[in-house]
Design an enzyme around this catalytic site. Structure first.
Site, PDB file in Angstrom:
ATOM      1  N   LYS A 142       1.657  -1.426   6.920  1.00 37.49           N
ATOM      2  CA  LYS A 142       1.143  -2.575   7.651  1.00 37.49           C
ATOM      3  C   LYS A 142       2.310  -3.437   8.128  1.00 37.49           C
ATOM      4  O   LYS A 142       3.381  -3.324   7.557  1.00 37.49           O
ATOM      5  CB  LYS A 142       0.163  -3.356   6.789  1.00 37.49           C
ATOM      6  CG  LYS A 142       0.782  -3.923   5.485  1.00 37.49           C
ATOM      7  CD  LYS A 142       0.789  -5.402   5.400  1.00 37.49           C
ATOM      8  CE  LYS A 142       2.132  -5.981   5.436  1.00 37.49           C
ATOM      9  NZ  LYS A 142       2.493  -7.229   4.987  1.00 37.49           N
ATOM     10  N   HIS A 234      -3.574  -8.085   2.586  1.00 30.20           N
ATOM     11  CA  HIS A 234      -3.705  -8.216   1.134  1.00 30.20           C
ATOM     12  C   HIS A 234      -4.882  -9.100   0.716  1.00 30.20           C
ATOM     13  O   HIS A 234      -5.700  -8.708  -0.109  1.00 30.20           O
ATOM     14  CB  HIS A 234      -2.423  -8.779   0.514  1.00 30.20           C
ATOM     15  CG  HIS A 234      -1.189  -8.026   0.915  1.00 30.20           C
ATOM     16  ND1 HIS A 234      -1.174  -6.663   1.090  1.00 30.20           N
ATOM     17  CD2 HIS A 234       0.082  -8.443   1.175  1.00 30.20           C
ATOM     18  CE1 HIS A 234       0.055  -6.285   1.442  1.00 30.20           C
ATOM     19  NE2 HIS A 234       0.819  -7.335   1.511  1.00 30.20           N
ATOM     20  N   LYS A 339       6.047 -17.513  -8.632  1.00 34.00           N
ATOM     21  CA  LYS A 339       5.304 -16.322  -8.205  1.00 34.00           C
ATOM     22  C   LYS A 339       4.044 -16.242  -9.066  1.00 34.00           C
ATOM     23  O   LYS A 339       4.111 -16.273 -10.298  1.00 34.00           O
ATOM     24  CB  LYS A 339       6.167 -15.074  -8.402  1.00 34.00           C
ATOM     25  CG  LYS A 339       5.394 -13.778  -8.249  1.00 34.00           C
ATOM     26  CD  LYS A 339       6.111 -12.791  -7.351  1.00 34.00           C
ATOM     27  CE  LYS A 339       5.301 -11.516  -7.178  1.00 34.00           C
ATOM     28  NZ  LYS A 339       4.606 -11.421  -5.924  1.00 34.00           N
TER      29      LYS A 339
HETATM   30  C1  BG6 Z   1       4.456  -7.759   1.870  1.00 38.52           C
HETATM   31  C2  BG6 Z   1       4.830  -8.884   2.803  1.00 38.52           C
HETATM   32  O1  BG6 Z   1       3.396  -7.023   2.378  1.00 38.52           O
HETATM   33  O2  BG6 Z   1       4.086  -8.285   0.603  1.00 38.52           O
HETATM   34  C3  BG6 Z   1       5.937  -9.744   2.196  1.00 38.52           C
HETATM   35  O3  BG6 Z   1       5.275  -8.360   4.039  1.00 38.52           O
HETATM   36  C4  BG6 Z   1       5.533 -10.221   0.828  1.00 38.52           C
HETATM   37  O4  BG6 Z   1       6.228 -10.860   3.034  1.00 38.52           O
HETATM   38  C5  BG6 Z   1       5.099  -9.044  -0.046  1.00 38.52           C
HETATM   39  O5  BG6 Z   1       6.646 -10.895   0.256  1.00 38.52           O
HETATM   40  C6  BG6 Z   1       4.553  -9.520  -1.371  1.00 38.52           C
HETATM   41  O6  BG6 Z   1       4.335  -8.408  -2.176  1.00 38.52           O
HETATM   42  P1  BG6 Z   1       4.403  -8.509  -3.762  1.00 38.52           P
HETATM   43  O7  BG6 Z   1       3.979  -7.175  -4.235  1.00 38.52           O
HETATM   44  O8  BG6 Z   1       5.817  -8.843  -4.105  1.00 38.52           O
HETATM   45  O9  BG6 Z   1       3.473  -9.616  -4.141  1.00 38.52           O
END
Ligand code: BG6
Length: 482
Positions: A142, A234, A339
Protein backbone atom coordinates in the site's frame (compact mmCIF):
# COMPACT_ATOMS: atom_id res chain seq x y z
CA UNK A 1 3.81 -28.94 -5.27
CA UNK A 2 5.49 -28.08 -2.03
CA UNK A 3 3.89 -24.82 -0.90
CA UNK A 4 6.98 -23.22 0.48
CA UNK A 5 9.35 -24.34 -2.22
CA UNK A 6 9.28 -21.12 -4.11
CA UNK A 7 11.29 -18.51 -5.90
CA UNK A 8 10.84 -15.25 -4.09
CA UNK A 9 11.47 -12.15 -6.21
CA UNK A 10 11.84 -8.75 -4.56
CA UNK A 11 11.38 -5.79 -6.89
CA UNK A 12 13.00 -2.84 -5.11
CA UNK A 13 15.47 -5.04 -3.25
CA UNK A 14 17.63 -2.20 -2.01
CA UNK A 15 14.70 -0.11 -0.80
CA UNK A 16 13.75 0.64 2.76
CA UNK A 17 10.89 -1.85 3.00
CA UNK A 18 13.02 -4.68 1.74
CA UNK A 19 15.82 -3.96 4.20
CA UNK A 20 13.66 -3.11 7.18
CA UNK A 21 10.92 -5.75 6.91
CA UNK A 22 11.23 -8.34 4.13
CA UNK A 23 14.80 -9.54 4.63
CA UNK A 24 14.45 -9.86 8.43
CA UNK A 25 11.11 -11.70 8.04
CA UNK A 26 12.57 -14.14 5.51
CA UNK A 27 15.57 -14.74 7.79
CA UNK A 28 13.26 -15.55 10.70
CA UNK A 29 11.22 -17.97 8.59
CA UNK A 30 14.49 -19.65 7.64
CA UNK A 31 15.55 -19.81 11.28
CA UNK A 32 12.23 -21.48 12.10
CA UNK A 33 12.92 -23.94 9.26
CA UNK A 34 9.81 -22.84 7.39
CA UNK A 35 11.59 -21.97 4.15
CA UNK A 36 12.06 -24.96 1.88
CA UNK A 37 15.66 -25.99 1.28
CA UNK A 38 15.35 -25.10 -2.42
CA UNK A 39 13.70 -21.71 -1.95
CA UNK A 40 15.64 -18.96 -3.68
CA UNK A 41 15.42 -15.20 -3.14
CA UNK A 42 16.10 -12.98 -6.13
CA UNK A 43 16.62 -9.27 -5.62
CA UNK A 44 15.74 -7.04 -8.57
CA UNK A 45 17.03 -3.50 -8.97
CA UNK A 46 18.87 -1.07 -11.18
CA UNK A 47 22.17 -1.42 -9.31
CA UNK A 48 24.89 -3.31 -11.05
CA UNK A 49 25.66 -5.55 -8.10
CA UNK A 50 27.47 -8.82 -8.05
CA UNK A 51 26.16 -11.36 -5.57
CA UNK A 52 28.88 -10.44 -3.09
CA UNK A 53 27.81 -6.79 -2.96
CA UNK A 54 24.18 -7.75 -2.59
CA UNK A 55 24.99 -10.07 0.30
CA UNK A 56 26.83 -7.27 2.04
CA UNK A 57 23.65 -5.15 1.90
CA UNK A 58 21.57 -8.08 3.19
CA UNK A 59 23.86 -8.65 6.14
CA UNK A 60 24.00 -4.96 7.03
CA UNK A 61 20.18 -4.78 6.92
CA UNK A 62 19.90 -7.79 9.20
CA UNK A 63 22.36 -6.30 11.67
CA UNK A 64 20.36 -3.11 11.74
CA UNK A 65 16.77 -4.34 11.69
CA UNK A 66 16.63 -7.91 12.97
CA UNK A 67 16.25 -7.04 16.66
CA UNK A 68 18.23 -10.18 17.57
CA UNK A 69 21.72 -11.51 16.92
CA UNK A 70 22.37 -13.15 13.57
CA UNK A 71 23.05 -16.86 14.03
CA UNK A 72 26.01 -17.86 11.87
CA UNK A 73 24.49 -21.27 11.14
CA UNK A 74 21.24 -19.75 9.90
CA UNK A 75 23.11 -17.07 7.95
CA UNK A 76 25.18 -19.70 6.12
CA UNK A 77 22.04 -21.33 4.75
CA UNK A 78 20.19 -18.05 4.27
CA UNK A 79 22.93 -16.33 2.24
CA UNK A 80 23.02 -19.16 -0.29
CA UNK A 81 19.44 -18.45 -1.27
CA UNK A 82 20.22 -15.03 -2.70
CA UNK A 83 21.04 -13.77 -6.14
CA UNK A 84 20.68 -10.36 -7.76
CA UNK A 85 19.15 -9.44 -11.10
CA UNK A 86 20.13 -6.11 -12.57
CA UNK A 87 16.98 -4.84 -14.26
CA UNK A 88 15.28 -1.53 -14.91
CA UNK A 89 11.60 -2.42 -14.57
CA UNK A 90 10.65 0.14 -17.21
CA UNK A 91 12.60 -1.85 -19.75
CA UNK A 92 10.19 -4.76 -20.17
CA UNK A 93 12.29 -6.30 -22.98
CA UNK A 94 14.95 -7.14 -20.42
CA UNK A 95 12.74 -9.34 -18.23
CA UNK A 96 14.32 -12.39 -19.88
CA UNK A 97 17.21 -11.75 -17.43
CA UNK A 98 14.84 -12.47 -14.58
CA UNK A 99 13.36 -15.48 -16.31
CA UNK A 100 16.83 -17.04 -16.52
CA UNK A 101 17.09 -16.93 -12.76
CA UNK A 102 13.72 -18.55 -12.08
CA UNK A 103 12.52 -22.12 -11.95
CA UNK A 104 9.03 -21.79 -13.43
CA UNK A 105 7.95 -25.20 -12.16
CA UNK A 106 7.99 -23.72 -8.65
CA UNK A 107 5.67 -21.21 -7.00
CA UNK A 108 6.93 -17.76 -7.87
CA UNK A 109 6.21 -14.87 -5.56
CA UNK A 110 6.83 -11.42 -7.00
CA UNK A 111 6.97 -8.85 -4.24
CA UNK A 112 6.46 -5.28 -5.48
CA UNK A 113 8.36 -3.27 -2.86
CA UNK A 114 8.31 -0.17 -5.05
CA UNK A 115 5.89 2.71 -5.74
CA UNK A 116 2.56 1.69 -7.23
CA UNK A 117 3.03 3.69 -10.44
CA UNK A 118 5.55 1.02 -11.52
CA UNK A 119 3.26 -1.98 -10.92
CA UNK A 120 1.81 -1.93 -14.41
CA UNK A 121 5.21 -2.08 -16.10
CA UNK A 122 6.37 -4.97 -13.95
CA UNK A 123 3.22 -6.90 -14.85
CA UNK A 124 3.83 -6.20 -18.53
CA UNK A 125 7.43 -7.40 -18.23
CA UNK A 126 6.40 -10.58 -16.45
CA UNK A 127 3.69 -11.23 -19.05
CA UNK A 128 6.07 -10.65 -21.91
CA UNK A 129 8.13 -13.62 -20.80
CA UNK A 130 5.23 -15.77 -19.65
CA UNK A 131 5.95 -15.25 -16.00
CA UNK A 132 2.32 -14.67 -15.03
CA UNK A 133 1.67 -18.40 -14.93
CA UNK A 134 -0.96 -19.94 -12.65
CA UNK A 135 1.62 -20.67 -9.96
CA UNK A 136 2.91 -17.12 -9.79
CA UNK A 137 1.63 -14.51 -7.40
CA UNK A 138 2.17 -10.82 -6.94
CA UNK A 139 2.33 -9.04 -3.62
CA UNK A 140 1.46 -5.35 -3.62
CA UNK A 141 2.33 -2.81 -0.97
CA UNK A 142 0.00 0.00 0.00
CA UNK A 143 -0.92 2.66 -0.84
CA UNK A 144 -2.29 1.47 -4.16
CA UNK A 145 -2.80 4.81 -5.87
CA UNK A 146 -3.59 8.07 -4.18
CA UNK A 147 -7.38 8.19 -4.61
CA UNK A 148 -10.16 5.98 -5.98
CA UNK A 149 -9.43 6.96 -9.57
CA UNK A 150 -5.70 6.25 -9.55
CA UNK A 151 -6.20 3.11 -7.48
CA UNK A 152 -8.83 1.80 -9.91
CA UNK A 153 -6.48 2.43 -12.78
CA UNK A 154 -3.64 0.48 -11.17
CA UNK A 155 -5.90 -2.39 -10.12
CA UNK A 156 -7.41 -2.53 -13.60
CA UNK A 157 -4.00 -2.68 -15.27
CA UNK A 158 -2.77 -5.40 -12.95
CA UNK A 159 -5.99 -7.31 -13.53
CA UNK A 160 -5.11 -7.63 -17.23
CA UNK A 161 -2.26 -9.96 -16.33
CA UNK A 162 -3.11 -11.53 -12.97
CA UNK A 163 -6.32 -12.97 -11.55
CA UNK A 164 -7.63 -11.72 -8.19
CA UNK A 165 -6.63 -15.09 -6.67
CA UNK A 166 -3.00 -14.36 -7.61
CA UNK A 167 -2.97 -10.83 -6.18
CA UNK A 168 -1.93 -10.38 -2.54
CA UNK A 169 -2.48 -6.79 -1.36
CA UNK A 170 -0.56 -6.26 1.84
CA UNK A 171 -1.73 -4.29 4.82
CA UNK A 172 0.89 -5.23 7.35
CA UNK A 173 -1.46 -4.50 10.27
CA UNK A 174 -3.50 -7.53 9.23
CA UNK A 175 -0.49 -9.74 9.90
CA UNK A 176 -0.08 -8.53 13.49
CA UNK A 177 -0.93 -11.31 15.89
CA UNK A 178 -2.97 -9.08 18.20
CA UNK A 179 -5.09 -7.95 15.27
CA UNK A 180 -5.66 -11.49 14.04
CA UNK A 181 -6.66 -12.23 17.63
CA UNK A 182 -9.51 -9.71 17.45
CA UNK A 183 -11.59 -12.18 15.43
CA UNK A 184 -11.00 -14.99 17.91
CA UNK A 185 -11.49 -12.78 20.92
CA UNK A 186 -14.84 -11.52 19.64
CA UNK A 187 -16.26 -14.74 18.31
CA UNK A 188 -14.92 -17.34 20.76
CA UNK A 189 -16.06 -15.62 23.95
CA UNK A 190 -19.79 -15.69 24.68
CA UNK A 191 -19.56 -12.70 26.98
CA UNK A 192 -18.19 -10.58 24.14
CA UNK A 193 -20.04 -12.16 21.26
CA UNK A 194 -23.43 -11.52 22.86
CA UNK A 195 -22.76 -7.95 23.90
CA UNK A 196 -21.02 -6.71 20.79
CA UNK A 197 -23.69 -4.36 19.41
CA UNK A 198 -25.44 -1.01 19.77
CA UNK A 199 -27.58 -2.31 22.62
CA UNK A 200 -24.58 -2.78 24.88
CA UNK A 201 -21.78 -0.66 23.50
CA UNK A 202 -21.73 3.09 24.03
CA UNK A 203 -18.80 3.90 21.77
CA UNK A 204 -15.46 2.61 20.55
CA UNK A 205 -12.07 4.32 20.35
CA UNK A 206 -9.21 3.31 18.11
CA UNK A 207 -5.85 4.95 18.67
CA UNK A 208 -2.73 4.39 16.62
CA UNK A 209 -0.15 6.74 18.04
CA UNK A 210 3.38 6.82 16.73
CA UNK A 211 6.45 8.35 18.32
CA UNK A 212 8.34 8.58 15.07
CA UNK A 213 7.96 11.37 12.56
CA UNK A 214 8.11 10.92 8.82
CA UNK A 215 11.66 9.50 8.94
CA UNK A 216 13.02 11.38 5.95
CA UNK A 217 10.09 10.39 3.72
CA UNK A 218 8.94 13.96 3.04
CA UNK A 219 8.56 13.46 -0.69
CA UNK A 220 6.20 10.51 -0.19
CA UNK A 221 4.47 11.76 2.91
CA UNK A 222 3.70 15.29 1.78
CA UNK A 223 1.61 13.90 -1.09
CA UNK A 224 -0.01 11.32 1.14
CA UNK A 225 -0.66 12.64 4.64
CA UNK A 226 -1.71 10.61 7.65
CA UNK A 227 -5.22 10.07 6.28
CA UNK A 228 -3.99 8.07 3.27
CA UNK A 229 -0.93 6.67 5.03
CA UNK A 230 -2.76 5.19 8.03
CA UNK A 231 -6.55 5.65 7.91
CA UNK A 232 -7.35 4.46 4.37
CA UNK A 233 -5.73 1.12 5.12
CA UNK A 234 -4.72 0.20 8.69
CA UNK A 235 -7.48 1.96 10.62
CA UNK A 236 -10.33 1.03 8.27
CA UNK A 237 -9.13 -2.57 8.34
CA UNK A 238 -9.10 -2.65 12.16
CA UNK A 239 -12.51 -1.00 12.20
CA UNK A 240 -13.90 -3.63 9.81
CA UNK A 241 -12.54 -6.47 11.92
CA UNK A 242 -13.99 -5.20 15.15
CA UNK A 243 -17.40 -4.52 13.66
CA UNK A 244 -17.96 -7.25 11.06
CA UNK A 245 -20.46 -10.04 11.49
CA UNK A 246 -19.06 -13.50 12.18
CA UNK A 247 -17.85 -15.08 8.93
CA UNK A 248 -19.62 -18.33 7.96
CA UNK A 249 -16.23 -20.00 7.73
CA UNK A 250 -12.75 -18.89 8.70
CA UNK A 251 -11.49 -18.44 5.17
CA UNK A 252 -10.58 -15.58 2.90
CA UNK A 253 -13.85 -15.60 0.96
CA UNK A 254 -16.06 -15.28 4.02
CA UNK A 255 -13.86 -12.97 6.07
CA UNK A 256 -13.41 -10.53 3.22
CA UNK A 257 -17.11 -10.66 2.37
CA UNK A 258 -18.06 -9.52 5.88
CA UNK A 259 -15.40 -6.79 5.94
CA UNK A 260 -16.64 -5.40 2.62
CA UNK A 261 -20.17 -5.16 4.04
CA UNK A 262 -18.89 -2.95 6.84
CA UNK A 263 -16.93 -0.71 4.49
CA UNK A 264 -20.09 -0.31 2.42
CA UNK A 265 -22.03 0.77 5.52
CA UNK A 266 -19.67 3.57 6.52
CA UNK A 267 -21.56 6.83 6.82
CA UNK A 268 -20.32 9.50 4.40
CA UNK A 269 -19.58 12.64 6.36
CA UNK A 270 -21.26 15.73 4.89
CA UNK A 271 -19.68 19.12 4.30
CA UNK A 272 -21.63 20.74 7.13
CA UNK A 273 -20.40 18.06 9.57
CA UNK A 274 -16.73 18.19 8.62
CA UNK A 275 -15.64 20.61 11.37
CA UNK A 276 -17.51 18.70 14.04
CA UNK A 277 -16.44 15.22 13.01
CA UNK A 278 -12.91 15.56 11.68
CA UNK A 279 -9.70 17.08 13.02
CA UNK A 280 -6.33 17.38 11.36
CA UNK A 281 -3.03 18.41 12.84
CA UNK A 282 0.63 18.84 11.98
CA UNK A 283 3.50 18.43 14.43
CA UNK A 284 5.63 21.34 15.48
CA UNK A 285 8.89 20.88 17.39
CA UNK A 286 8.89 19.46 20.87
CA UNK A 287 10.35 16.71 23.03
CA UNK A 288 9.88 12.95 22.93
CA UNK A 289 11.51 10.81 25.61
CA UNK A 290 13.37 13.90 26.73
CA UNK A 291 14.95 14.37 23.33
CA UNK A 292 14.34 17.47 21.26
CA UNK A 293 12.64 16.77 17.94
CA UNK A 294 12.01 19.14 15.08
CA UNK A 295 8.80 20.14 13.34
CA UNK A 296 7.29 18.64 10.18
CA UNK A 297 7.99 21.91 8.37
CA UNK A 298 11.70 21.68 9.14
CA UNK A 299 11.82 18.35 7.28
CA UNK A 300 10.24 20.06 4.31
CA UNK A 301 12.97 20.45 1.74
CA UNK A 302 10.58 22.23 -0.60
CA UNK A 303 10.48 25.02 1.99
CA UNK A 304 6.96 25.99 0.92
CA UNK A 305 4.03 26.07 3.30
CA UNK A 306 2.24 22.79 3.40
CA UNK A 307 -1.08 21.79 4.89
CA UNK A 308 -0.34 18.08 4.91
CA UNK A 309 -1.70 16.46 8.04
CA UNK A 310 0.41 14.28 10.33
CA UNK A 311 -2.53 13.70 12.68
CA UNK A 312 -6.14 12.76 12.03
CA UNK A 313 -9.10 12.25 14.36
CA UNK A 314 -12.54 11.33 13.02
CA UNK A 315 -15.88 10.33 14.41
CA UNK A 316 -17.01 7.46 12.20
CA UNK A 317 -20.54 6.10 12.09
CA UNK A 318 -21.62 2.78 10.66
CA UNK A 319 -25.14 2.69 9.29
CA UNK A 320 -26.22 -0.89 9.73
CA UNK A 321 -28.57 -2.66 12.15
CA UNK A 322 -25.87 -3.65 14.57
CA UNK A 323 -24.05 -0.31 14.89
CA UNK A 324 -26.32 2.61 14.00
CA UNK A 325 -25.92 5.22 16.75
CA UNK A 326 -22.57 3.95 18.09
CA UNK A 327 -19.75 6.39 17.35
CA UNK A 328 -16.29 5.07 16.51
CA UNK A 329 -13.65 7.66 17.37
CA UNK A 330 -10.37 7.10 15.65
CA UNK A 331 -7.13 9.03 16.01
CA UNK A 332 -3.71 8.50 14.59
CA UNK A 333 -0.67 10.70 14.44
CA UNK A 334 3.06 10.95 14.18
CA UNK A 335 5.39 12.35 16.86
CA UNK A 336 2.86 11.75 19.61
CA UNK A 337 3.72 11.15 23.26
CA UNK A 338 4.42 7.45 22.89
CA UNK A 339 3.94 4.53 20.53
CA UNK A 340 0.65 2.92 21.37
CA UNK A 341 -2.01 1.12 19.35
CA UNK A 342 -5.15 0.29 21.21
CA UNK A 343 -8.86 -0.26 20.96
CA UNK A 344 -11.21 0.75 23.75
CA UNK A 345 -14.73 -0.61 23.89
CA UNK A 346 -16.86 1.40 26.29
CA UNK A 347 -19.99 -0.44 27.38
CA UNK A 348 -23.30 1.21 28.15
CA UNK A 349 -24.54 1.49 31.67
CA UNK A 350 -27.42 -0.93 31.13
CA UNK A 351 -27.90 -1.77 34.78
CA UNK A 352 -30.90 -1.71 37.12
CA UNK A 353 -31.79 1.77 38.40
CA UNK A 354 -31.20 0.74 42.03
CA UNK A 355 -27.55 0.17 41.25
CA UNK A 356 -27.11 3.14 39.01
CA UNK A 357 -26.52 5.73 41.70
CA UNK A 358 -22.90 4.82 42.37
CA UNK A 359 -20.01 6.85 41.00
CA UNK A 360 -18.05 5.70 37.97
CA UNK A 361 -20.73 5.37 35.37
CA UNK A 362 -19.76 3.62 32.13
CA UNK A 363 -17.17 1.69 34.08
CA UNK A 364 -17.08 -1.42 31.95
CA UNK A 365 -14.43 -0.86 29.39
CA UNK A 366 -12.57 -3.46 27.45
CA UNK A 367 -9.13 -2.19 26.54
CA UNK A 368 -7.19 -4.08 23.93
CA UNK A 369 -3.62 -2.89 23.76
CA UNK A 370 -2.41 -4.06 20.35
CA UNK A 371 1.19 -2.95 20.82
CA UNK A 372 3.59 -2.46 22.49
CA UNK A 373 3.12 -4.27 25.86
CA UNK A 374 0.34 -6.34 24.34
CA UNK A 375 -2.43 -6.82 26.86
CA UNK A 376 -6.17 -6.87 27.39
CA UNK A 377 -7.97 -5.53 30.41
CA UNK A 378 -11.49 -5.11 31.58
CA UNK A 379 -12.55 -2.42 34.02
CA UNK A 380 -15.20 -3.42 36.53
CA UNK A 381 -16.69 -2.36 39.86
CA UNK A 382 -16.36 -4.27 43.09
CA UNK A 383 -17.66 -3.66 46.61
CA UNK A 384 -15.05 -2.51 49.09
CA UNK A 385 -15.16 -4.97 52.04
CA UNK A 386 -16.70 -3.32 55.12
CA UNK A 387 -19.52 -3.63 57.68
CA UNK A 388 -21.06 -0.33 56.68
CA UNK A 389 -24.68 -0.25 55.62
CA UNK A 390 -23.84 2.05 52.74
CA UNK A 391 -21.72 0.25 50.25
CA UNK A 392 -18.74 1.73 48.53
CA UNK A 393 -17.75 0.50 45.08
CA UNK A 394 -14.29 0.67 43.61
CA UNK A 395 -13.01 0.37 40.07
CA UNK A 396 -10.64 -2.52 39.27
CA UNK A 397 -8.92 -4.05 36.30
CA UNK A 398 -8.88 -7.67 35.24
CA UNK A 399 -5.69 -7.86 33.32
CA UNK A 400 -4.15 -10.29 30.88
CA UNK A 401 -0.70 -9.62 29.47
CA UNK A 402 1.08 -11.43 26.69
CA UNK A 403 4.47 -11.18 28.42
CA UNK A 404 3.25 -13.03 31.53
CA UNK A 405 0.83 -15.47 29.95
CA UNK A 406 2.80 -16.48 26.90
CA UNK A 407 6.25 -16.38 28.47
CA UNK A 408 7.72 -18.94 26.16
CA UNK A 409 6.05 -17.72 23.01
CA UNK A 410 7.29 -14.70 21.17
CA UNK A 411 4.83 -12.78 19.03
CA UNK A 412 5.69 -13.31 15.34
CA UNK A 413 6.40 -10.27 13.20
CA UNK A 414 3.53 -9.38 10.88
CA UNK A 415 5.63 -9.80 7.73
CA UNK A 416 6.62 -13.34 8.77
CA UNK A 417 2.95 -14.28 8.98
CA UNK A 418 2.00 -12.54 5.74
CA UNK A 419 4.88 -13.95 3.69
CA UNK A 420 4.10 -17.42 4.94
CA UNK A 421 0.38 -17.07 4.15
CA UNK A 422 1.27 -15.85 0.70
CA UNK A 423 3.40 -18.96 0.12
CA UNK A 424 0.46 -21.04 1.35
CA UNK A 425 -1.89 -19.17 -0.97
CA UNK A 426 -4.18 -18.06 1.87
CA UNK A 427 -5.63 -14.61 1.12
CA UNK A 428 -7.58 -14.14 4.38
CA UNK A 429 -5.16 -11.53 5.66
CA UNK A 430 -4.83 -9.73 2.35
CA UNK A 431 -7.05 -6.97 1.05
CA UNK A 432 -9.60 -7.66 -1.68
CA UNK A 433 -10.00 -5.22 -4.57
CA UNK A 434 -13.51 -4.31 -3.36
CA UNK A 435 -12.17 -3.37 0.06
CA UNK A 436 -9.64 -1.06 -1.58
CA UNK A 437 -12.37 0.56 -3.67
CA UNK A 438 -14.73 1.11 -0.76
CA UNK A 439 -12.04 2.55 1.49
CA UNK A 440 -10.92 5.00 -1.16
CA UNK A 441 -14.51 6.13 -1.82
CA UNK A 442 -14.96 6.95 1.84
CA UNK A 443 -11.56 8.62 2.19
CA UNK A 444 -11.92 10.65 -1.03
CA UNK A 445 -15.19 12.09 0.22
CA UNK A 446 -13.52 13.55 3.31
CA UNK A 447 -10.32 14.63 1.59
CA UNK A 448 -12.33 16.42 -1.10
CA UNK A 449 -14.38 18.29 1.49
CA UNK A 450 -11.18 19.28 3.32
CA UNK A 451 -9.88 20.69 0.04
CA UNK A 452 -13.14 22.47 -0.72
CA UNK A 453 -13.34 24.18 2.65
CA UNK A 454 -9.54 24.73 2.74
CA UNK A 455 -9.22 22.95 6.06
CA UNK A 456 -5.94 23.76 7.79
CA UNK A 457 -4.16 21.44 10.20
CA UNK A 458 -3.80 22.64 13.78
CA UNK A 459 -0.17 22.65 14.94
CA UNK A 460 0.50 20.36 17.88
CA UNK A 461 3.60 20.03 20.00
CA UNK A 462 5.66 16.90 19.28
CA UNK A 463 5.41 14.63 22.29
CA UNK A 464 1.80 15.61 23.07
CA UNK A 465 -1.40 13.66 22.30
CA UNK A 466 -2.14 15.79 19.25
CA UNK A 467 -4.22 18.89 18.56
CA UNK A 468 -6.47 20.47 21.15
CA UNK A 469 -9.39 20.15 18.72
CA UNK A 470 -9.15 16.37 18.86
CA UNK A 471 -9.87 16.52 22.58
CA UNK A 472 -12.70 18.95 21.91
CA UNK A 473 -14.19 16.76 19.18
CA UNK A 474 -14.87 13.86 21.52
CA UNK A 475 -15.70 16.03 24.53
CA UNK A 476 -18.50 17.72 22.58
CA UNK A 477 -20.15 14.30 22.50
CA UNK A 478 -19.79 14.00 26.28
CA UNK A 479 -16.89 11.52 26.13
CA UNK A 480 -13.13 11.62 26.43
CA UNK A 481 -10.10 9.88 24.98
CA UNK A 482 -8.88 7.00 27.05
C1 BG6 B 1 3.14 2.25 7.51
C2 BG6 B 1 3.13 3.74 7.29
O1 BG6 B 1 2.18 1.62 6.73
O2 BG6 B 1 2.89 1.96 8.87
C3 BG6 B 1 4.13 4.43 8.21
O3 BG6 B 1 3.46 4.03 5.94
C4 BG6 B 1 3.87 4.04 9.64
O4 BG6 B 1 4.06 5.85 8.07
C5 BG6 B 1 3.83 2.52 9.78
O5 BG6 B 1 4.91 4.59 10.44
C6 BG6 B 1 3.42 2.11 11.18
O6 BG6 B 1 3.56 0.74 11.29
P1 BG6 B 1 3.87 0.05 12.69
O7 BG6 B 1 3.79 -1.40 12.41
O8 BG6 B 1 5.23 0.51 13.11
O9 BG6 B 1 2.81 0.54 13.63
Amino acid sequence: MNYNNCDFVIFGAKGDLSKRKLIPALYKLDKKKILHKNTKIIGVGRANWKKKEFLKIIKTSLKKFLKEKIKEKVWNTFKNRFSFCNLNVNDTKKFFKLKKKLDITKIIINYFAIPSNLYHNICKGLYRYNLNLKNSKIVLEKPIGNCLKTSNKINKNIGKYFKESQIFRIDHYLGKDTIINLLYLRFSNTILYNNWNKKHIDHVQITIAEEIGIEGRFKYFNKTGQMKDMVQNHILQILSIITMKEPKKINSKNIRKEKIKILKSLYFIKENEIEKKTVIGQYSHGKINNKKVSSYMSENFEKKNTNTETFVAIRIDIHNDRWKGVPFYIRTGKRLKKKCSKIVIVFKNNIPKTFNNFKNSKTNKLIIQLEPNEKIYLNFLNKVPSLKQKCELKKFKMKFTYSKNFKKKSIPESYEKLLLDCMLGDQSLFVHIDEVKQSWKWIDNIVNIWKKVSKKPELYVSGSWGPYLSKKMIEKDGRKWI
